[in-house]
Scaffold this motif. Structure first.
Motif, mmCIF file in Angstrom:
data_model
loop_
_atom_site.group_PDB
_atom_site.id
_atom_site.type_symbol
_atom_site.label_atom_id
_atom_site.label_comp_id
_atom_site.label_asym_id
_atom_site.label_seq_id
_atom_site.Cartn_x
_atom_site.Cartn_y
_atom_site.Cartn_z
ATOM 1 N N ASN A 184 0.845 -1.187 0.000
ATOM 2 C CA ASN A 184 0.000 0.000 0.000
ATOM 3 C C ASN A 184 0.885 1.244 0.000
ATOM 4 O O ASN A 184 1.448 1.617 1.028
ATOM 5 C CB ASN A 184 -0.907 -0.001 1.237
ATOM 6 C CG ASN A 184 -1.915 1.137 1.212
ATOM 7 O OD1 ASN A 184 -1.922 1.966 0.299
ATOM 8 N ND2 ASN A 184 -2.779 1.171 2.210
ATOM 9 N N HIS A 241 1.133 4.158 2.490
ATOM 10 C CA HIS A 241 1.909 4.009 3.721
ATOM 11 C C HIS A 241 3.413 3.956 3.451
ATOM 12 O O HIS A 241 4.177 3.527 4.318
ATOM 13 C CB HIS A 241 1.480 2.743 4.470
ATOM 14 C CG HIS A 241 0.089 2.830 5.013
ATOM 15 N ND1 HIS A 241 -0.599 1.728 5.481
ATOM 16 C CD2 HIS A 241 -0.753 3.889 5.144
ATOM 17 C CE1 HIS A 241 -1.810 2.110 5.886
ATOM 18 N NE2 HIS A 241 -1.919 3.410 5.704
ATOM 19 N N SER A 274 -0.438 0.198 -6.069
ATOM 20 C CA SER A 274 -0.485 -0.550 -4.810
ATOM 21 C C SER A 274 -1.031 -1.953 -5.025
ATOM 22 O O SER A 274 -2.169 -2.114 -5.483
ATOM 23 C CB SER A 274 -1.378 0.177 -3.789
ATOM 24 O OG SER A 274 -0.872 1.447 -3.463
ATOM 25 N N ASP A 285 -0.181 -3.988 6.897
ATOM 26 C CA ASP A 285 -0.507 -3.915 5.475
ATOM 27 C C ASP A 285 -0.538 -5.297 4.840
ATOM 28 O O ASP A 285 -1.343 -5.563 3.937
ATOM 29 C CB ASP A 285 0.510 -3.031 4.744
ATOM 30 C CG ASP A 285 0.281 -1.548 4.990
ATOM 31 O OD1 ASP A 285 -0.799 -1.197 5.502
ATOM 32 O OD2 ASP A 285 1.177 -0.744 4.675
#
Length: 746
Positions: free
Chosen positions: A637, A640, A665, A692
């Motif tokens: 992701n 982040h 992502s 994640d």
């Protein structure tokens, strides 16, 4: 030339190219290891993963942290001649050619402890040496006695002796208090070199708040002032990373920004040692990156090299040290720039600056004499410079470049005035990591190649083209093994025709009538380099050798975004995580398949961090290319990611959001995964959050997509480099997975 009874010279880089010969039988590789007499050529090493990764390292302990004496006659380095992890301090005399062990701190260390030992050492003169171990500062006297000094300080690091040899500067952590601090902090101290012991250093910079800390520093040439970078993390978010390990709940509280968050603010200060006064030199935006800074040799001017947050605009400010007035010395904006590879230094005689920049499309050296003047290009060509140093006395520039061949890092020099470029390092293919002596008469290089683990070599720059090998690190069993044949291929991108480079390892008994299973990885940028193990951020040299010995071919690709092939090559990666990069990987697979090296039904891919992103994206978008993949600590992701990833991803706002970030992502693309996927992740990881990976698995469960998850309790981002026991376990899981899903695929 490096000489040894068990090594012979490598062939030229041109002979390593397989591009012309791939279709006509086995390509020309340089196999420089000579198996023991009577040993038949086999597929590869006969060693198990346990034997490849052992406490007494088969490839030896890398000599590191080179430091020259002031007169350039002697070198310090950290090493263990037995192959254990604990490094002691050694010296090497240029005059006598003798190396001497100066400390014996590791003599009682248990091998399985895997302690790093001494971290840094510097000469103090008159046979004395200062060194750090476990964050503590020690001084070894000329008679060999060792005394602990500055015992009231913790986490001491960054030792640097003043140009006149009278003072030692260092950074230490902030004093311990009762609060839950999340940063190490950094205070700058200066200690008289002549002092024999005690806690006598004087604090010259730094704040009591550990979120405001000295990140780096440089001595002025006259030894009367120090320039330093002060970082301020007070506005950066703190995040709790909860995880279970050792039977209970743990918390790894870190300072960690996401794209769009407040980031570290940095500024440069200069402290006068005589008065103790500090002046800070402010830039228009303190949030922008600082890539370099330096005082002029006369101490009157200061440059600060930096860029905006997305690394698109390179700016060099020039300050008057006395008044603090600022002018813009140099500025260049490139809208798709993604790599802050710039470097800046003062020209001889303080006659402006030497600038390493890719303004002509390739990273080359320029001389700019005054603010706003047109830079004069010194070097040119379709090759790139990685770093450089200025020999002010002889008005020469010494640099590291891939002029000989893209995967290499060789040593060169050129006059500041320009002209012919002279190669300093031997005609031996490989990678040099140099530390030049103060007078540039010698260079200590950590040299490595596809067939040689890292060693300390010494080159006399007055006799270029020759080198002396100082250390001999591998164990005897290393030379008795048959290792893979490793070479390079050139092939076009199947998308836009751009030239790509691949590093290929074949079994030593490669049979051109067979088609082999292929492992692509570990995939990452800057992954194609002529050095032992290829990409050395992970200890995968043994894993790759094991795969090849078991009948795999291993491939890596210098994909877009990598250093060494010019701006046009790397800028194709802009806004393209999981798109152009995985196309480049596919191009390498297509090439080997077309040349009948590889069975197209048996191709696996793996990588960690960004490599994990590419692995999942490849399985999601190119299921017809790969049979299976392993993603370690996968960046699933990009919301982040670190803010610095905006160099490629772009900012998290604008009319094309959130679509642009979601397109880059794996979390939002994972529904396309059809083939076997293994995830490996440490629960303590502050770089790529374990949560994640959990979010990805939740999506896959909801989609009824099968996967395998290997959780490493308490492991950090470097999950395969945190101790031999964990390395063995993780690599064994990987081998079992690829054997089942790729090699023996039904």
């Amino acid at each position: 030339m490096i000489k040894s009874r068990l090594f012979r010279c490598r062939v030229s880089a041109a002979a390593l190219l397989m591009a012309a010969g791939l279709g006509a039988g086995m390509p020309v590789f340089a196999q420089t290891h000579e198996p023991a007499k009577g040993t038949a050529q086999v597929a590869g090493t006969s060693l198990s993963l346990d034997e490849l990764y052992r406490f007494k390292s088969l490839i030896g302990t890398t000599p590191e942290n080179f430091a020259w004496s002031a007169d350039g006659g002697e070198l310090l380095f950290l090493w263990n001649d037995e192959g254990y992890s604990f490094r002691d301090v050694w010296s090497y005399s240029v005059k006598t050619g003798r190396k001497t062990r100066l400390t014996f701190l590791g003599k009682d260390a248990k091998p399985e402890a895997e302690r790093p030992g001494v971290m840094q050492a510097v000469f103090l003169g008159k046979g004395r040496v200062a060194f750090t171990i476990g964050g503590a500062l020690n001084i070894r006297e000329a008679d060999g006695t060792v005394t602990a000094v500055e015992t009231d300080k913790q986490a001491i690091r960054k030792l640097a002796v003043s140009p006149d040899g009278s003072k030692l500067a260092f950074v230490s952590g902030n004093p311990v208090d009762t609060r839950n601090r999340v940063t190490l902090g950094g205070l700058l101290w200066v200690r008289d070199v002549a002092a024999k012991g005690g806690n006598v250093a004087r604090r010259v910079a730094g704040e009591d708040d550990p979120k405001i800390y000295v990140d780096s520093f440089q001595w002025g040439d006259d030894g009367k002032a120090i320039a330093f970078e002060q970082a301020d993390d007070r506005a950066v978010p703190e995040r709790d990373i909860y995880f279970y390990a050792k039977g209970g709940l743990q918390n790894n509280r870190v300072i960690r920004a996401f794209p769009g968050d407040e980031t570290t603010r940095a500024r440069i200060g200069v402290v006068s040692l005589a008065s103790g006064e500090t002046r800070f030199y402010e830039r228009p935006d303190a949030k922008h990156h600082i890539w370099g800074y330096g005082l002029s040799r006369d101490g009157k001017r200061l440059f600060v090299s930096g860029s905006d947050m997305e690394a698109k605009e390179h700016t060099i400010y020039m300050f008057d040290v006395a008044s603090g007035t600022r002018e813009t010395f140099y500025q260049l904006r490139e809208p798709k720039h993604i790599r802050p590879d710039w470097q800046v230094a003062w020209a001889p005689g303080d006659d402006g600056l030497i600038i390493l920049t890719d303004r002509d499309g390739w990273l080359h050296l320029y001389h700019q004499r005054s603010a706003g003047a047109a830079p004069r290009q010194i070097t040119s060509g379709e090759w790139e410079i990685a770093s450089f140093e200025v020999d002010a006395a002889k008005r020469q520039l010494y640099f590291v470049a891939n002029k000989s061949y893209i995967p290499e890092r060789q040593l060169y020099r050129v006059a500041v005035a320009g002209g012919a470029v002279q190669r300093i390092s031997p005609e031996t293919a490989g990678t040099n990591q140099p530390v030049w002596s103060p007078d540039f008469r010698h260079v200590a290089s950590q040299f490595s190649s596809d067939t040689m683990p890292p060693e300390l070599t010494m080159i006399d720059t007055a006799k270029p083209g020759r080198a002396t090998q100082v250390t001999r690190s591998p164990q005897p069993e290393f030379y008795a093994q048959t290792w893979s044949n490793t070479g390079y291929v050139e092939f076009p991108s199947h998308v836009d025709g751009q030239k790509l480079i691949g590093r290929v390892s074949l079994p030593a008994n490669y049979d051109p009538s067979k088609r082999y299973p292929l492992i692509v990885g570990s995939v990452y940028s800057d992954a194609v380099q002529n050095q032992w193990g290829g990409r050395r951020a992970h200890p995968t040299w043994g894993l790759d050798q094991y795969f090849v010995a078991q009948g795999y071919i291993v491939l890596n690709v210098n994909l877009r975004g990598s250093w060494g092939q010019g701006r046009e090559h790397n800028q194709a990666q802009w806004h393209s995580y999981g798109t152009m990069d995985i196309n480049d990987l596919e191009s390498g697979v297509r090439y080997l398949v077309a040349k009948n090296y590889v069975d197209p039904a048996r191709v696996g891919i793996w990588g960690s961090s960004y490599g994990g992103l590419m692995t999942i994206m490849s399985l999601a978008k190119k299921s017809d290319v790969y049979a299976a993949g392993i993603a370690g600590a996968p960046a699933t992701n990009v919301w982040h990611a670190y803010p610095s990833q905006m160099w490629i991803m772009g900012p998290p706002d604008g009319p094309d959001m959130p679509g642009r970030y979601e397109a880059q992502s794996p979390l939002y693309q994972v529904q396309g995964v059809k083939d076997p996927l293994m995830l490996i992740h440490g629960t303590r990881d502050p770089v790529v959050l374990y949560s994640d990976t959990v979010a990805l698995t939740e999506k896959m469960i909801a989609n009824q997509q099968m996967f395998e998850l290997v959780t490493l309790p308490g492991a950090n981002h470097g999950w395969d480099n945190e101790g031999i026991v964990q390395t063995r376990f993780a690599f064994k899981k990987m081998v079992e997975f690829f054997d089942r899903t790729v090699k023996n695929r039904k």
